[in-house]
Design a protein around this motif. Sequence first.
Motif, PDB file in Angstrom:
ATOM      1  N   UNK A 117      22.264 -74.873 -10.156  1.00  0.00           N
ATOM      2  CA  UNK A 117      23.530 -74.382  -9.652  1.00  0.00           C
ATOM      3  C   UNK A 117      24.585 -74.380 -10.746  1.00  0.00           C
ATOM      4  N   UNK A 118      25.419 -73.321 -10.737  1.00  0.00           N
ATOM      5  CA  UNK A 118      26.458 -73.215 -11.745  1.00  0.00           C
ATOM      6  C   UNK A 118      27.431 -74.388 -11.673  1.00  0.00           C
ATOM      7  N   UNK A 119      27.676 -74.895 -10.448  1.00  0.00           N
ATOM      8  CA  UNK A 119      28.633 -75.986 -10.331  1.00  0.00           C
ATOM      9  C   UNK A 119      28.224 -77.200 -11.155  1.00  0.00           C
ATOM     10  N   UNK A 120      26.909 -77.437 -11.278  1.00  0.00           N
ATOM     11  CA  UNK A 120      26.438 -78.602 -12.015  1.00  0.00           C
ATOM     12  C   UNK A 120      26.713 -78.503 -13.506  1.00  0.00           C
ATOM     13  N   UNK A 121      27.000 -77.280 -13.994  1.00  0.00           N
ATOM     14  CA  UNK A 121      27.254 -77.106 -15.418  1.00  0.00           C
ATOM     15  C   UNK A 121      28.717 -77.042 -15.770  1.00  0.00           C
ATOM     16  N   UNK A 122      29.598 -77.157 -14.793  1.00  0.00           N
ATOM     17  CA  UNK A 122      31.035 -77.084 -15.050  1.00  0.00           C
ATOM     18  C   UNK A 122      31.589 -78.490 -15.213  1.00  0.00           C
ATOM     19  N   UNK A 123      32.117 -78.779 -16.386  1.00  0.00           N
ATOM     20  CA  UNK A 123      32.658 -80.114 -16.630  1.00  0.00           C
ATOM     21  C   UNK A 123      33.971 -80.097 -17.401  1.00  0.00           C
ATOM     22  N   UNK A 124      34.583 -78.923 -17.519  1.00  0.00           N
ATOM     23  CA  UNK A 124      35.852 -78.850 -18.247  1.00  0.00           C
ATOM     24  C   UNK A 124      36.643 -77.632 -17.803  1.00  0.00           C
ATOM     25  N   UNK A 177      36.276 -73.138  -5.945  1.00  0.00           N
ATOM     26  CA  UNK A 177      35.684 -74.340  -5.341  1.00  0.00           C
ATOM     27  C   UNK A 177      35.818 -75.587  -6.209  1.00  0.00           C
ATOM     28  N   UNK A 178      36.255 -75.438  -7.462  1.00  0.00           N
ATOM     29  CA  UNK A 178      36.293 -76.582  -8.370  1.00  0.00           C
ATOM     30  C   UNK A 178      37.439 -77.543  -8.063  1.00  0.00           C
ATOM     31  N   UNK A 179      37.191 -78.820  -8.282  1.00  0.00           N
ATOM     32  CA  UNK A 179      38.232 -79.851  -8.198  1.00  0.00           C
ATOM     33  C   UNK A 179      38.887 -79.953  -9.577  1.00  0.00           C
ATOM     34  N   UNK A 180      40.024 -79.316  -9.718  1.00  0.00           N
ATOM     35  CA  UNK A 180      40.697 -79.247 -11.015  1.00  0.00           C
ATOM     36  C   UNK A 180      41.088 -80.636 -11.511  1.00  0.00           C
ATOM     37  N   UNK A 181      41.457 -81.528 -10.593  1.00  0.00           N
ATOM     38  CA  UNK A 181      41.860 -82.877 -11.014  1.00  0.00           C
ATOM     39  C   UNK A 181      40.712 -83.619 -11.671  1.00  0.00           C
ATOM     40  N   UNK A 182      39.479 -83.277 -11.318  1.00  0.00           N
ATOM     41  CA  UNK A 182      38.320 -83.935 -11.919  1.00  0.00           C
ATOM     42  C   UNK A 182      37.952 -83.336 -13.271  1.00  0.00           C
ATOM     43  N   UNK A 216      47.634 -77.988 -15.273  1.00  0.00           N
ATOM     44  CA  UNK A 216      48.392 -76.771 -14.998  1.00  0.00           C
ATOM     45  C   UNK A 216      47.578 -75.535 -15.352  1.00  0.00           C
ATOM     46  N   UNK A 217      46.876 -75.592 -16.468  1.00  0.00           N
ATOM     47  CA  UNK A 217      46.047 -74.462 -16.869  1.00  0.00           C
ATOM     48  C   UNK A 217      44.934 -74.216 -15.846  1.00  0.00           C
ATOM     49  N   UNK A 218      44.326 -75.277 -15.381  1.00  0.00           N
ATOM     50  CA  UNK A 218      43.255 -75.147 -14.405  1.00  0.00           C
ATOM     51  C   UNK A 218      43.722 -74.509 -13.116  1.00  0.00           C
ATOM     52  N   UNK A 219      44.884 -74.952 -12.624  1.00  0.00           N
ATOM     53  CA  UNK A 219      45.424 -74.347 -11.403  1.00  0.00           C
ATOM     54  C   UNK A 219      45.787 -72.877 -11.633  1.00  0.00           C
ATOM     55  N   UNK A 220      46.276 -72.572 -12.824  1.00  0.00           N
ATOM     56  CA  UNK A 220      46.596 -71.174 -13.152  1.00  0.00           C
ATOM     57  C   UNK A 220      45.320 -70.325 -13.124  1.00  0.00           C
ATOM     58  N   UNK A 221      44.241 -70.838 -13.662  1.00  0.00           N
ATOM     59  CA  UNK A 221      42.978 -70.097 -13.655  1.00  0.00           C
ATOM     60  C   UNK A 221      42.477 -69.912 -12.224  1.00  0.00           C
TER      61      UNK A 221
END
Length: 459
Positions: free
Chosen positions: A37-44, A120-125, A134-139
Amino acid sequence: MKNIKHIYKILTVATLLFTIGSCTTEDLDPSLEQNKSVEDGINSINNISGLMLGAYEYLTESGYYGRDYIITNEVRTDNCFSNGNSGRFTTEASFAYNANTGYFYDEAYEAIAIANVIIAQDITALATDTSELEEGYHIQGQAYALRALVHFDLLKQYGQMNTGGTLGIAYVTEYKGEDLYPSRSTYSENVTAIMADLQTAFDMMSDDYYDSTKITMSKYSAKAIESRVAIYFEMWDDAISASEAVINSGLYSMVSSANYVSSWSAGSQQNSIFELAYTSSDNLSSNSLGFIYRLGDSGSYGDVQVLDEVIDIFEEGDVRADILGYEGTLLRNLYKYPDINGSDNVPVIRYEEIILNYAEALYESTGGGLSELNSLRTNRGLAGLTTITKDAIIDERRKELMFEGFRFDDLMRTGQDIEKTSLQQNFTSTISYGDYRLAYPIPQNDIDTNANMVQNEGY
């Protein structure tokens, strides 16, 4: 045609990481065989930034804004026709398409799938500091805006608003969600979802991340799209407030009369709100807009020709007429998307459209809008009008937005027939508003593989 499960494709971690480095459509194209799953590869935050660029890539494909979405909405009108030079777009221009013809359905849901991964990502994590937060929420805001835009594009083409039905499209809000076989909502439910996504997008995006290159969505891109949606569905108060938000931002202005023609060969102009990027090394070549609009000297297709009488709709002194020209005796779009191999950026939303939206909404709401409409006319080298009418607004839209894929939508949202005005048009007689062919067929493979999917009438 790929089946509906294509919406929920799975990416490997290796594909994800490679995507972040190159962000090409091919690298992002997932397959059902892949099992990570793509979610497992997202860490930043950098990961989702790369994915967002990949989502934009799907919009650039030839099946979507790269060519077909724009061309199909021109050849089915009184602007253009297909001369059959290479056999392309005669089916669409004849309204002879069927459920196996194909269109931008796959590319659209592929872009939506990536947007849903980002949402679906938890930006705080993922964020390591306030700046990244802020950048994450903008994306994520960009992802909401893109999800709204693409669903709206699908709705206009596949929804039943103009054929007497109530169905819209499947509004997909989860990547690999529990409902792998979604059904179609009503088009009114779709509109509610689109507007909600756009408001969320605007709220999440920050002025600090305004993109001066215009190749990613900024905060006011969401309001610009909202203006477009509201105009289509006659939500005049929403159209006024959304248009005013864009205008009052002070970020955009009309391109000058002197630079009108040349602006189409240069990206990131002051009138651009959001555009799709192409380069000389990353272009569609023979599948580009330029290749289908004109012959040139390089053996391009040139199937999409301008109806002879179109030249007569422009008043003397209108710089927009300078977009037109002749190849021999054939009237052509010569200067919108001028590069024959498609290295010009494709504007998706221009400031001039917002001015037109604003004028129309004011007219419908209060009888106003004359000064706004005249601001565009005088900028284009014409005298201002003394009175404003709905026909004058629609005519101005035709001249300003010609060859950009707006004409079919404008005829539909105003309940007009597709008139047979010229022997050059591919269809044989006027197509009355309400005809089943005014809604595109859902791809047959999705009908075959999804028991919940209902086909449009007539197919």
